[in-house]
Design a protein around this motif. Sequence first.
Motif, PDB file in Angstrom:
ATOM      1  N   THR A  92       0.943  -1.208   0.025  1.00 26.23           N
ATOM      2  CA  THR A  92       0.013  -0.131  -0.115  1.00 26.23           C
ATOM      3  C   THR A  92       0.987   1.250  -0.032  1.00 26.23           C
ATOM      4  N   VAL A  95       1.863   1.907  -3.503  1.00 25.72           N
ATOM      5  CA  VAL A  95       0.745   2.166  -4.206  1.00 25.72           C
ATOM      6  C   VAL A  95       0.433   3.771  -4.092  1.00 25.72           C
ATOM      7  N   THR A  99       1.281   6.674  -6.775  1.00 30.41           N
ATOM      8  CA  THR A  99      -0.026   7.702  -7.176  1.00 30.41           C
ATOM      9  C   THR A  99       0.116   8.974  -6.847  1.00 30.41           C
ATOM     10  N   VAL A 123      -6.240  11.378  -4.115  1.00 34.07           N
ATOM     11  CA  VAL A 123      -6.488  10.565  -4.973  1.00 34.07           C
ATOM     12  C   VAL A 123      -5.493   9.337  -4.463  1.00 34.07           C
ATOM     13  N   SER A 124      -4.527   9.595  -4.022  1.00 34.37           N
ATOM     14  CA  SER A 124      -3.441   8.511  -3.633  1.00 34.37           C
ATOM     15  C   SER A 124      -4.193   7.786  -2.366  1.00 34.37           C
ATOM     16  N   LEU A 127      -6.947   5.281  -3.381  1.00 39.71           N
ATOM     17  CA  LEU A 127      -6.697   4.141  -3.991  1.00 39.71           C
ATOM     18  C   LEU A 127      -6.145   3.221  -3.008  1.00 39.71           C
ATOM     19  N   THR A 130      -8.514   1.598  -0.917  1.00 35.10           N
ATOM     20  CA  THR A 130      -9.249   0.493  -1.427  1.00 35.10           C
ATOM     21  C   THR A 130      -8.674  -0.778  -1.585  1.00 35.10           C
ATOM     22  N   VAL A 131      -7.249  -0.752  -1.850  1.00 40.95           N
ATOM     23  CA  VAL A 131      -6.105  -1.706  -1.594  1.00 40.95           C
ATOM     24  C   VAL A 131      -6.521  -2.307  -0.347  1.00 40.95           C
TER      25      VAL A 131
END
Length: 142
Positions: A92, A95, A99, A123-124, A127, A130-131
């Motif tokens: 994460t 990610v 991002t 935004v980062s 995402l 969600t992961v």
Amino acid sequence: MTSPRPIHVGSARVRGLLGGGARFLATGLVVLPLSLGLHLVAVRAGLDVHASRVLSYVVGTALVAVLHRRWTFAAPGVRGAPLWVAVLYATTFVVVVVTHGLAISLLPAVVAAPWVVGTAWLVSQGLGTTVNFLVLRGLVFR
């Protein structure tokens, strides 16, 4: 060949998923102002925007890790859960940072300058969250 069973909203599995999702969202809404606020204050104080994002990720993740384990999923987890969590948070982290970097470089074309840093964080974080939820729910705290 058997056909898949339909998923009913009243089933225990769906209720568990919806309940866990609601608690996950509530936890995130509690931690969001702290993490985003820390990021924005650190950038304003002169810390590099990427270093600030790392700092806000570490602080926010440490807090939500405790809240998720105790409240969101309220589950014993699985054998090797600490290893799963370490791998999850490392993944994460990548990610979120990648991002964020992409968003910082691409957003100025579509977002007004004062909003770029906050929007890139959102935004980062979206995402990454969600992961996080999918892996925590599916593999760690079943």
